[in-house]
Structures are given as structure tokens and as C-alpha cells.
Design a protein around this motif. Structure first.
Motif, PDB file in Angstrom:
ATOM      1  N   SER A  21      46.881  35.043  43.288  1.00  0.00           N
ATOM      2  CA  SER A  21      45.586  34.341  43.275  1.00  0.00           C
ATOM      3  C   SER A  21      45.790  32.829  43.301  1.00  0.00           C
ATOM      4  O   SER A  21      45.090  32.100  44.020  1.00  0.00           O
ATOM      5  CB  SER A  21      44.804  34.703  42.009  1.00  0.00           C
ATOM      6  N   ARG A  58      44.889  29.802  46.363  1.00  0.00           N
ATOM      7  CA  ARG A  58      44.120  28.580  46.080  1.00  0.00           C
ATOM      8  C   ARG A  58      44.928  27.319  46.366  1.00  0.00           C
ATOM      9  O   ARG A  58      44.374  26.304  46.828  1.00  0.00           O
ATOM     10  CB  ARG A  58      43.634  28.593  44.633  1.00  0.00           C
ATOM     11  N   THR A  97      40.905  38.769  49.372  1.00  0.00           N
ATOM     12  CA  THR A  97      40.817  37.437  48.753  1.00  0.00           C
ATOM     13  C   THR A  97      40.775  36.367  49.844  1.00  0.00           C
ATOM     14  O   THR A  97      39.953  35.439  49.785  1.00  0.00           O
ATOM     15  CB  THR A  97      42.018  37.190  47.805  1.00  0.00           C
ATOM     16  N   ARG A 107      28.593  40.991  48.936  1.00  0.00           N
ATOM     17  CA  ARG A 107      28.450  40.171  47.723  1.00  0.00           C
ATOM     18  C   ARG A 107      28.768  38.702  47.985  1.00  0.00           C
ATOM     19  O   ARG A 107      28.285  37.817  47.296  1.00  0.00           O
ATOM     20  CB  ARG A 107      29.373  40.697  46.621  1.00  0.00           C
ATOM     21  N   PRO A 153      30.718  40.775  37.924  1.00  0.00           N
ATOM     22  CA  PRO A 153      31.805  39.798  37.830  1.00  0.00           C
ATOM     23  C   PRO A 153      32.738  39.835  39.036  1.00  0.00           C
ATOM     24  O   PRO A 153      33.190  40.900  39.428  1.00  0.00           O
ATOM     25  CB  PRO A 153      32.560  40.213  36.554  1.00  0.00           C
ATOM     26  N   SER A 154      32.992  38.687  39.631  1.00  0.00           N
ATOM     27  CA  SER A 154      33.965  38.599  40.726  1.00  0.00           C
ATOM     28  C   SER A 154      34.418  37.156  40.893  1.00  0.00           C
ATOM     29  O   SER A 154      33.628  36.270  41.203  1.00  0.00           O
ATOM     30  CB  SER A 154      33.355  39.081  42.042  1.00  0.00           C
ATOM     31  N   ALA A 155      35.718  36.956  40.714  1.00  0.00           N
ATOM     32  CA  ALA A 155      36.275  35.616  40.896  1.00  0.00           C
ATOM     33  C   ALA A 155      36.267  35.217  42.357  1.00  0.00           C
ATOM     34  O   ALA A 155      36.166  34.037  42.694  1.00  0.00           O
ATOM     35  CB  ALA A 155      37.694  35.562  40.349  1.00  0.00           C
ATOM     36  N   GLN A 156      36.367  36.212  43.233  1.00  0.00           N
ATOM     37  CA  GLN A 156      36.375  35.882  44.664  1.00  0.00           C
ATOM     38  C   GLN A 156      35.018  35.336  45.078  1.00  0.00           C
ATOM     39  O   GLN A 156      34.937  34.349  45.813  1.00  0.00           O
ATOM     40  CB  GLN A 156      36.727  37.127  45.477  1.00  0.00           C
ATOM     41  N   ARG A 207      38.599  35.376  36.464  1.00  0.00           N
ATOM     42  CA  ARG A 207      39.720  34.431  36.566  1.00  0.00           C
ATOM     43  C   ARG A 207      39.220  33.081  37.068  1.00  0.00           C
ATOM     44  O   ARG A 207      38.392  33.013  37.976  1.00  0.00           O
ATOM     45  CB  ARG A 207      40.848  35.003  37.432  1.00  0.00           C
ATOM     46  N   ILE A 266      41.424  43.859  35.576  1.00  0.00           N
ATOM     47  CA  ILE A 266      40.903  44.732  36.623  1.00  0.00           C
ATOM     48  C   ILE A 266      41.993  45.204  37.589  1.00  0.00           C
ATOM     49  O   ILE A 266      41.980  46.355  38.020  1.00  0.00           O
ATOM     50  CB  ILE A 266      39.702  44.068  37.353  1.00  0.00           C
ATOM     51  N   ASP A 267      42.949  44.350  37.906  1.00  0.00           N
ATOM     52  CA  ASP A 267      44.005  44.765  38.840  1.00  0.00           C
ATOM     53  C   ASP A 267      45.089  45.591  38.145  1.00  0.00           C
ATOM     54  O   ASP A 267      45.944  46.175  38.812  1.00  0.00           O
ATOM     55  CB  ASP A 267      44.660  43.530  39.480  1.00  0.00           C
ATOM     56  N   ARG A 278      38.310  48.918  45.303  1.00  0.00           N
ATOM     57  CA  ARG A 278      39.538  48.196  45.696  1.00  0.00           C
ATOM     58  C   ARG A 278      40.120  48.871  46.932  1.00  0.00           C
ATOM     59  O   ARG A 278      39.410  49.575  47.640  1.00  0.00           O
ATOM     60  CB  ARG A 278      40.543  48.222  44.534  1.00  0.00           C
TER      61      ARG A 278
HETATM   62  C1  S3P Z   1      41.021  37.882  42.840  1.00  0.00           C
HETATM   63  C2  S3P Z   1      39.936  38.346  42.127  1.00  0.00           C
HETATM   64  C3  S3P Z   1      39.779  39.745  41.746  1.00  0.00           C
HETATM   65  C4  S3P Z   1      41.094  40.504  41.882  1.00  0.00           C
HETATM   66  C5  S3P Z   1      41.777  40.223  43.192  1.00  0.00           C
HETATM   67  C6  S3P Z   1      42.116  38.752  43.285  1.00  0.00           C
HETATM   68  C7  S3P Z   1      41.090  36.436  43.170  1.00  0.00           C
HETATM   69  O1  S3P Z   1      38.822  40.381  42.579  1.00  0.00           O
HETATM   70  O2  S3P Z   1      40.864  41.880  41.729  1.00  0.00           O
HETATM   71  O3  S3P Z   1      42.984  40.975  43.300  1.00  0.00           O
HETATM   72  O4  S3P Z   1      42.180  35.958  43.530  1.00  0.00           O
HETATM   73  O5  S3P Z   1      40.057  35.763  43.041  1.00  0.00           O
HETATM   74  P1  S3P Z   1      37.228  40.239  42.387  1.00  0.00           P
HETATM   75  O6  S3P Z   1      36.873  38.837  42.559  1.00  0.00           O
HETATM   76  O7  S3P Z   1      36.642  41.066  43.478  1.00  0.00           O
HETATM   77  O8  S3P Z   1      36.905  40.766  41.060  1.00  0.00           O
END
Ligand code: S3P
Length: 424
Positions: free
Chosen positions: A13, A17, A86, A117, A157-160, A185, A305-306, A333
């Protein structure tokens, strides 16, 4: 018995970035410890396709000659992102507000995953986003749209998704605010600060204003805790083991796996805590310990989650019942990870039942057998670890993606004393 010190690949991740922000910064950024797997290489190639000169990677080092916020140019064709969700979601955010159109494509596996999303908030910002049938890739961005900052309440929730909105916010008029009820994250936020971009962060809310620049930085990527998870579990369940995993990221938005394993009785220590830029790291030490089944607290699930597949192997080797709930995200996933894990563990003699967002299993003795990882690398690696505790050989089908996601996984296992034979 697993013993020794193992150096893990860089955090995936954080690597994505570093490449994205290094490319739109002013000046030359050095990234060390980059994860050199298929996914991050897809991000890297996409930026090269848009005119960014990137030297390397060589032994995890890249030199990115940033072009500034407005310096990217249209790629000559579609940006192909392999199976990296990602890459697709983050790039959708970054490219939504550019002056040119883009098309993001992927392989068959990625083409089956919904991009709804991420498309929805970007459209609300004014981006022209077009998806194929059932909200799937290819994802087309019209470009040359004026984006407006939005107040975005993240439902799931989703960091992506959060990251895509923040990256689009760099090109929007007015502030962009993302609210999350469950923390995900926060590597994008930390990396933006590393590149000198100001952000306002309050608990559960992050606000970004346009009008600033990113400035080149030196980035040292920590070891990937998601990769470490397999070894933390392997050492925990194998009597007599003791492993050291130096310089692993322990960002609190990612440490659910350590907390859950500790609740199960695992002996994991974070030693020599320090910082790689804005990311906390530690040397992890794990020793074998008897594990007990638990009710996994829901508030830790997003932060692990992973790592659900690895954690379910720990649960299978623990005494008593483990129950997991609130893990719907694990089902969307590379495979439905609750379903694939339940099917595989059942095939190895573990009583196990998966439902929507839930899984319940009774720890017990793992038998020999055949399982199908369905091409999902994390499931395949989890079953490699499970196999080390089985009474006979375990044949794992659908493993072909492991080495592209975790280069040298089998080599590292072997170095620690765990032999994984590859067929075909
Ligand atoms: C990630 C966010 C997570 C994670 C993925 C990497 C990222 O997914 O499961 O492997 O780098 O932002 P989600 O944002 O879909 O929860």
C-alpha cells in the motif's frame, strides 16, 4: 520449527502511494524498499505511460523524476493495471481531474470487480466516469472536468475509496472532506504529509484543500505487515519456533492482525520501535505459543481485512471455537475469502461454516487433503501455512499468483524451515 531472521518485501500500500505522489511532486524522489510485485509495477508503468521518468526499480530503489501536480500527460493508450484493484481505484482518483481523458483496464480477475464505490464519489465531485456493464472495468475518465470538493461520508470502510477522493481533491475547487466511522489505513494521508502537502486530520475526518504543491521526498518503505502475517501465524502454531522480522510497518490502522493473534494467546513483540518518515516500524519477534479460539472483536476486522485468511489458519490450529463477524469486505476480494477459506479448511477436516460476513470454526487437527485457492494469493499462502501443521501432504490448487504478489514467498518459507514444493 521456524527459526531465524527474515527480511520481508516492502509494504504494498505504501509503495503504491510513494510512486503516485512522487510522480506528481516537484523534484526527484528516491524510494527505497519498494515492493516490486506485479501490482506496484503496474502503477509504476501507468505513471511512465503518462510521461513520468522513473529509474529502476533496482533492489527496491526507484528514482522518480516528478512532473508536478499538472505535469502528467495523456497516455498513448489504455493504462493496463493487471489485477491491481488498488492501482485502478487510486489512479481513478488521481486522473479524474486531469485535463485529458484516460482509460483504465485490467486482467480478467480485475475486470470482474466492481468499481462502483469509487466511481460514485468521483462523479459527485463532477468527474466524468464511465464503467462497463455492472459497474466493472474498463473505467473511462472523460478528463477536462472541473471538480468540486465534497463532504464524503464513507458508508463502507475502504482506504482505496478514501484515497481516490483525497487524490481527486488535489485537483478540485474548494475543500474535500472525508469522514469515516471505522478507521481505514491512512497511508495516503501520511504520504501526503511526507511530500509536504498540508492536511487537516481530526478523529474520523480528513480535510484537504487544493492550491498547494507536493515536494520531492526520500521515502523508505517499511516491511509489509500483511506479508508478515503469514509468518507470524506459521511461527505461532509451530512448536519451538522463534522468528525475527526486522523493520515491519506497525501503522495502527494495520495492526489488527497482531492484536487479534495476541488475544488468541500469541507471543508477538514489537521491538525497537522507530519511524520511517511518517510511518511507524518495529522489529517483530514471534515465538510459538498455544492459541485459543476467540470471538474476533468486530472493531479489529477492518484493521486486519487482508489478514483474514492467515488468521483463520491460526484459528484452525487453536483450541476451541473462533467466530468472525462484520467481515463482508473480505468477501469482495480476489475471491470470497470467507467462502474459499471455509471450503478449504473443511476439506482438511476442520468444522467450519461461512455466512454473509461471518465465519465460525472449531479448532482441531488438520488432515492431509486438496484445497482450491481459486487464484487468490492470500488464500494460497494461508493454506501453505496450514499445510505445515497437517498430518500429511496438502495439495493447493490455484496458487499461480503467489510469487507475483509475494516475490520469494517459498524462498523465505524455506529459509525459515518450511518447505513448500511447487508443481507444474
Ligand atoms: C488497500 C486497501 C484495502 C486493502 C487492499 C489495499 C490500499 O482495500 O484490502 O489490499 O492500499 O488502500 P479497501 O480499500 O477496499 O478496503
Amino acid at each position: 520449527m521456524l527459526r531465524g531472521e527474515l527480511k520481508l518485501p516492502g509494504d504494498k500500500s505504501i509503495s503504491h502511494r510513494a510512486i503516485l505522489l512522487g510522480s506528481i511532486a516537484q523534484g526527484s524522489t528516491v524510494v527505497e524498499g519498494l515492493f516490486e510485485g506485479e501490482d506496484t509495477l503496474a502503477t509504476l508503468q501507468a505513471l511512465r505511460d503518462m510521461g513520468v521518468v522513473i529509474e529502476g526499480p533496482e533492489k527496491g530503489r526507484v528514482l522518480i523524476h516528478g512532473v508536478g501536480l499538472r505535469g502528467l500527460c495523456a497516455a498513448p493508450g489504455a493504462l493496463y493495471l493487471g489485477s491491481s484493484g488498488t492501482s485502478m481505484r487510486l489512479l481513478a482518483g488521481l486522473l479524474a481531474g486531469q485535463g485529458f481523458a484516460s482509460e483504465l483496464t485490467g486482467n480478467l480477475a480485475l475486470s470482474r470487480r466492481s468499481m462502483a464505490r469509487v466511481a460514485e464519489p468521483l462523479q459527485r465531485m463532477g468527474a466524468g466516469v464511465l464503467l462497463a456493464d455492472q459497474q466493472r472495468p474498463p473505467l473511462r475518465l472523460r478528463g477536462a472536468c472541473t471538480l468540486q470538493g465534497i463532504d464524503f461520508d464513507m458508508a463502507a470502510p475502504s482506504a482505496q475509496v478514501k484515497s481516490a477522493v483525497l487524490l481527486a481533491g488535489l485537483y478540485a475547487e474548494g475543500p474535500t472532506r472525508v469522514c469515516e466511522a471505522v478507521p481505514t489505513r491512512d497511508h495516503t494521508e501520511r504520504m501526503l504529509r511526507t511530500f509536504g502537502y498540508p492536511l487537516r486530520q481530526e478523529p474520523g475526518v480528513c480535510t484537504l484543500e487544493p492550491g498547494h504543491e507536493l515536494h520531492a521526498a526520500q521515502v523508505q518503505v517499511p516491511g509489509d505487515l500483511s506479508s508478515a502475517a503469514f509468518l507470524l501465524v506459521a511461527a505461532s502454531i509451530t512448536p519451538g519456533s522463534e522468528l525475527s522480522l526486522p523493520a515491519v510497518g506497525i501503522n495502527p490502522t494495520r495492526t489488527g492482525v497482531i492484536e487479534i493473534l495476541r488475544l488468541m494467546g500469541a507471543d508477538i513483540q514489537c521491538l525497537n520501535e522507530r519511524w520511517f518518515g511518517n510511518e511507524p516500524v518495529a522489529d517483530l519477534r514471534v515465538r510459538a505459543a498455544p492459541l485459543r479460539g476467540i470471538e474476533i472483536p468486530e472493531h479489529l476486522v477492518t484493521r486486519a481485512i487482508d489478514e483474514i485468511p492467515a488468521l483463520l489458519v491460526a484459528a484452525a490450529c487453536a483450541e476451541g471455537r473462533t467466530s468472525l463477524s462484520g467481515a463482508h469486505a473480505a468477501q469482495a476480494r480476489d475471491t470470497d475469502r470467507l467462502g474459499t477459506m471455509a471450503a478449504g479448511l473443511s476439506a482438511l477436516g476442520i468444522r467450519c461454516e461461512a455466512g454473509p460476513g461471518t465465519l465460525m470454526l472449531e479448532g482441531g487437527a488438520l488432515a492431509a487433503g486438496e484445497v482450491d485457492a481459486g487464484g487468490d494469493h492470500r488464500v494460497a499462502m494461508a493454506f501453505c501455512i496450514a499445510a505445515s501443521r497437517a498430518s500429511g501432504p496438502v495439495r493447493i490448487h490455484g496458487c499461480e499468483t503467489v510469487e507475483t504478489y509475494f516475490p520469494n514467498f517459498t524462498g523465505l518459507c524455506e529459509q525459515a524451515g518450511l518447505y513448500v514444493a511447487q508443481e507444474g
